[in-house]
Design an enzyme around this catalytic site. Structure first.
Site, mmCIF file in Angstrom:
data_model
loop_
_atom_site.group_PDB
_atom_site.id
_atom_site.type_symbol
_atom_site.label_atom_id
_atom_site.label_comp_id
_atom_site.label_asym_id
_atom_site.label_seq_id
_atom_site.Cartn_x
_atom_site.Cartn_y
_atom_site.Cartn_z
ATOM 1 N N HIS A 47 -25.301 39.170 33.095
ATOM 2 C CA HIS A 47 -26.653 38.674 33.334
ATOM 3 C C HIS A 47 -27.392 39.514 34.383
ATOM 4 O O HIS A 47 -28.571 39.804 34.240
ATOM 5 C CB HIS A 47 -26.573 37.215 33.781
ATOM 6 C CG HIS A 47 -27.907 36.553 33.927
ATOM 7 N ND1 HIS A 47 -28.637 36.116 32.847
ATOM 8 C CD2 HIS A 47 -28.651 36.261 35.023
ATOM 9 C CE1 HIS A 47 -29.768 35.573 33.272
ATOM 10 N NE2 HIS A 47 -29.799 35.651 34.588
ATOM 11 N N HIS A 91 -33.408 31.203 29.834
ATOM 12 C CA HIS A 91 -32.606 30.218 30.565
ATOM 13 C C HIS A 91 -31.865 29.383 29.525
ATOM 14 O O HIS A 91 -31.926 28.156 29.530
ATOM 15 C CB HIS A 91 -33.480 29.358 31.476
ATOM 16 C CG HIS A 91 -32.904 29.234 32.855
ATOM 17 N ND1 HIS A 91 -32.926 28.083 33.589
ATOM 18 C CD2 HIS A 91 -32.262 30.136 33.634
ATOM 19 C CE1 HIS A 91 -32.341 28.285 34.755
ATOM 20 N NE2 HIS A 91 -31.930 29.518 34.813
#
Lengths: 764, 232
Positions: free
Chosen positions: A56, A107
């Site tokens: 990420h 998200h």
């Protein structure tokens, strides 16, 4: 005082077993950290490396591909680009001394575990990225993908995500001006929640994330640090969900929009007072990320006393403080002489602030915990020079068979009754149906500058109240197309977003993307990713609009089933005066309806194939980017001359969907005819209605401007066919010689699908 | 020039919009700060929409005890025109300047829509530019906009003509008697849930039958205040 694992201790106990695997690091990555440090990492250093080297944060699997966005550029693409990729968000010069910054981010995983907080903090995170650039956030958008609409779990996720975005975005006072919502079983165990934010700033207000100036203070301000979101980036965002595993719920952050709203105003006042040298928001990887990135981008050294971090929970360990992803926090670099002024502003807004340390010239990021050194690293090794993987890539074994299975074999309706039934089924299908159940929960008015918002094709915001200067934004992605051909699918997303900006009358100028894919450890997914990035980079070069930033989200799959590749592409456009904007729906009586572009029999991957035949196969529609650019230029010219009173692009659902939405926007009926499309383009009536050929727009032209408008099209060689006329008296949509649908029936079909599954729309 | 104060709380969201509305009505907007005890001599006050102090307690409950609100209360008692919009309306009820209270929408969700209202009382400081029975379209956006009051209070409000605005066609939040806005007996204090400041500028208001986003019905509230001040 403390029992922290100090650097001294790490040197003394080289053989101590460390839980690197539980923190998401691979054995070779752990060995690399030992090699960099020349010793074992302390537990604090291990915490930092583990989050910053996560997929990420480090983009370790995508980096080698993303480079193309920086390489495939022409001088024209750099002309208005003030800040490109690599900062918190890209910044584009829009003229008159104004700049616009925008970015879209994922998200996804938090929003599946805890839909409300996951979606809420997704909005919060992207808004802080925008503030970090020195901009005032002025709008948000979301790109949502859920599982099958009638799956029992879908309503849970839809309700949670929608109310999370509504709660956080509305409390921040940011208008929500558009986005996308799709339902598909491939997202059942892994919904996509992407959030976009856009901000405006004067050129001179631009701020960057760097820690320059030895002796300058490093200040943490905003919410207190708590135990939420620990390992969000490494444990949650960089792995797949496994059945029967731990819930991972503690790794989801919890949002407080009021704290963020105050933080926005506080930051803007700090910027206005010239009290900040560098600034960085705290998102993924929290303090680990902010300190190492600020130091890497600055003079290279920083000293921090970690016990000065204000805590919500005093029992947190040093490692937890380093990894916490508590929301609504910012880190600033402040000149000592300006510290007093800085503190006066934060105290005016009741924002808690602590001075953690200062910028140094040691080239090291040193973090102490109650007087003992627990971190001593070269910051670039944490933030910049993380691992880079060349993951195996494999052409999907199933792809040839999928591409060979074209929709051309599917049965076409021929009679008026059959076409009418299919028309209503398509416009009522979950992906084509009205999304007002969702959008009615968002404030689209606040700030008073919203010139366009859903259900128009693009959102539009006025930037300058005097001149009327504004920007338009649209985002698109079609996972079904990308499954068939990720290269062309990414270009189709780009082309559609580009066209959606163009139909508002704005000129497209820049791109941000959010690339949602399955696991990079799956070579077939990596192939899809490489092709999509290549398609997008080539497409941007051809259109000469730069990618200014974005985000990659991997590991979107449930079990071994990856999602369809979903590269969300957002395009920003500029318009000199928002008063010249073009809406998507028909407003007036007796306007001529022109179909621009050519219709081919392109039903592979279409909404029609999915809805009527439950079919996905073949090759997606062809893309001509020069054609899109020419079309955009025509629309811009038409807007400037005021010749167009409505324009709506053709994409999912083809002409059928465009006509339905244009009627329903203001409740103005029309009579259209397909004969000339059929004869000119050699397609069936069914294909004329449902084909998804690109490069097409349906425009409404006032009668008195007819000749001028035709001249405009002829002069540019854009095929324009008059296919109808608006009819405010009819209260119906008539497809001449085939069928008629009363507006009330059309509205009922289009608007009742979401309420049937999720509850009534207020005022129905 | 008439000066109209707009109070900014930390969580105010529509304060700039309210200032713009004041400007469009032809008055000078004056920014007031929640922590001050100073109304800077303004002629009228607007409490804008938003979430004042986060509103994790009841909406407007904490704001009603803020320093500036003490000044607003005493100004209101002197007859200064005070308008509460959405969160501002919630503050006015919490401060007992207006009767009743506001609770979570009956359907449980935040709702944003272009709302039709009927003007029920055109003699207050904020509605005298309208005619009784006039229907206007004003954007509504709230999560806690359900108006409630005791049976006696409702009877008094209806009897004394203190219901200023009523929802027409659709009751968007479960408000009793379709009440969208009320005033005090003197008519200088008005509160309503819909947002008139979002219907003041062509191009940025609600849709009308004539053109997209061209609705400016909200301007009437702000020009009313100027009228009533000139009339004094």
């Amino acid at each position: 005082m403390s029992n922290a694992d100090t650097v001294e201790n790490a040197i003394a106990t080289p053989e101590r077993e460390q839980p690197y695997e539980a923190l998401g690091l691979k054995a070779d990555e752990y060995a690399k950290i030992r090699e960099i440090l020349g010793r074992r990492p302390t537990s604090g250093e291990l915490a930092m490396y583990s989050v910053m080297w996560s997929e990420h944060c480090s983009y370790k699997s995508s980096k080698i591909y993303l480079r193309q966005f920086g390489q495939k550029v022409s001088p024209a693409m750099k002309k208005n680009l003030m800040v490109g990729m690599g900062e918190n968000a890209g910044v584009v010069d829009v003229g008159e001394g104004w700049a616009v910054t925008f970015k879209v981010e994922s998200h996804n995983h938090p929003s599946y575990i805890e839909p409300f907080q996951g979606a809420a903090t997704g909005v919060g995170g992207i808004v802080r990225d925008i503030i970090s650039m020195g901009a005032r956030p002025v709008a948000v958008m979301d790109q949502l993908r859920f599982g099958k609409i009638d799956d029992p779990d879908t309503a849970r996720v839809v309700h949670g995500v929608t109310s999370g975005i509504s709660f956080y975005g509305n409390c921040l006072g940011l208008p929500n001006i558009g986005g996308e919502t799709y339902f598909d079983p491939v997202y059942q165990g892994n919904p996509l929640v992407n959030a976009l934010s856009v901000g405006v700033l004067r050129h001179e207000d631009l701020h960057l994330a760097n820690a320059r100036g030895v002796g300058n203070k490093v200040v943490l301000f905003g919410a207190r640090t708590g135990g939420d979101g620990i390992g969000g980036a490494s444990i949650l965002a960089s792995d797949t969900f496994s059945a029967g595993g731990p819930t991972k719920r503690p790794a989801v952050q919890v949002g407080d929009p009021f704290a963020e709203k105050v933080l926005i105003e506080c930051c803007l006042e700090l910027f206005a007072g010239d009290l900040v040298e560098g600034i960085q928001d705290l998102g993924a990887a929290g303090i680990s990320c902010a300190t190492s990135e600020l130091a890497s981008n600055g003079d290279g050294g920083m000293f921090i006393e970690l016990e000065k971090v204000l805590l919500r929970d005093p029992s947190l360990t040093a490692e937890e403080i380093l990894m916490s992803e508590s929301q609504e926090r910012m880190m600033a670099v402040v000149q000592p002489s300006k510290l007093e002024g800085f503190l006066a502003v934060t105290s005016k807004w009741d924002v808690e602030t602590s001075v953690l340390g200062e910028v140094t010239d040691t080239g090291r990021l040193v973090i102490n915990w109650h007087g003992e050194e627990i971190v001593n690293v070269e910051p670039r090794t944490v933030a910049v020079d993380g691992p880079v993987y060349e993951r195996p890539v494999a052409y999907p074994s199933w792809l040839d068979a999928l591409q060979a299975d074209s929709a051309s074999r599917l049965l076409r309706a021929t009679t008026g009754d059959e076409l009418r039934a299919e028309f209503l089924r398509v416009v009522a299908s979950p992906n084509m149906a009205s999304k007002e159940w969702i959008t009615n929960q968002y404030d689209r008015y606040v700030l008073g500058n919203t010139a366009l918002s859903f259900p128009d094709d693009g959102g539009m915001i006025r930037v300058d109240e005097e001149s009327g200067l504004g920007f338009a934004l649209a985002s698109d992605a079609n996972g079904r197309y990308c499954q068939l051909d990720p290269y062309r699918g990414a270009q189709l997303a780009l082309a559609e977003a580009f066209r959606n900006v163009a139909v508002t009358g704005a000129t497209p100028v820049a791109v941000s993307d959010c690339l949602n894919f399955g696991s990079p450890e799956n070579p077939e997914v990596m192939w899809q990713f490489s092709r999509a990035v290549e398609g997008l980079a080539d497409g941007c070069l051809e259109l000469e609009i730069p990618v200014t930033g974005g985000n990659v989200s991997f590991y979107n799959q449930t079990g071994s089933q990856p999602i369809h590749p979903t590269p969300v592409v957002a395009v920003l456009g500029v318009i000199d005066d928002v008063a010249r904007r073009i809406p998507s729906g028909w407003q007036d009586e007796g306007s001529n309806l022109y179909l621009l572009g050519t219709t081919r029999s392109e039903l592979d991957g279409s909404a029609w194939a999915g809805v009527i035949h439950d079919h996905l196969g073949g090759l997606p529609p062809l893309v001509s980017l020069p054609g899109e650019a020419a079309l955009a230029e025509l629309l811009r010219a038409g807007a400037v001359e005021g010749l167009i009173d409505a324009a709506h692009d053709l994409s999912d659902g083809g002409l059928a969907q465009t006509v339905a939405e244009s009627v329903l926007r203001f409740g103005i009926g029309a009579r259209i005819w397909l004969d000339e499309i059929v004869s000119r383009d050699g397609v069936s009536a069914s294909d004329a209605l449902f084909s998804e050929s690109t490069g097409r727009v349906l425009v409404s032209v006032p009668r008195e401007d007819d000749v001028k408008f035709r001249g405009l099209c002829d002069g540019r060689g854009i095929p324009a066919l008059r296919i109808g006329v608006t009819d405010a008296q009819s209260d119906s949509l008539e497809v001449q010689g085939l069928f008629t649908v009363p507006i009330a029936e059309l509205s009922g079909a289009h608007r009742s699908t979401l309420p049937e599954h999720f509850g009534a729309v207020v005022g129905g | 020039m008439t000066r109209v104060g707009v109070v900014t709380f930390p969580g105010s969201l529509d304060d700039r919009d309210a200032q713009r509305a004041v400007r469009f009505a032809g008055a000078e907007p004056v920014a007031l700060w929640h922590g001050d005890h100073d109304l800077q001599g303004v002629d009228a006050v607007v409490l804008p929409g938003g979430f004042s102090y986060g509103d994790y307690l009841r909406c407007g409950a904490i704001a009603s005890h803020s320093p500036i609100m003490r000044e607003v209360v005493s100004a209101a008692e002197r007859g200064v025109p005070v308008l509460g919009i959405c969160n501002g309306f919630q503050m006015l009820t919490e401060a007992h300047l207006l009767p009743g209270g506001l609770i979570r929408n009956d359907h449980g969700s935040f709702i944003c829509r272009d709302q039709l209202l009927r003007v029920e009382n055109a003699s207050t400081a904020w509605t005298n530019a309208f005619a009784v029975g006039q229907e206007i379209t004003i954007p509504l956006k709230n999560g806690e906009g359900g108006y409630i009051a005791s049976a006696e209070t409702l009877e008094r409000l209806e009897g004394e003509g203190l219901v200023t605005f009523r929802y027409v066609g659709v009751n968007p939040n479960g408000s009793l008697n379709d009440i969208a806005g009320v005033s005090n007996e003197r008519g200088n204090v008005v509160g309503l849930m819909p947002h008139p400041e979002h219907a003041i500028e062509p191009g940025f208001g609600p849709d009308t039958a004539l053109a997209m986003r061209s609705g400016v019905d909200g301007l009437g509230l702000f020009t009313s205040a100027l009228q009533s001040l000139l009339a004094v």
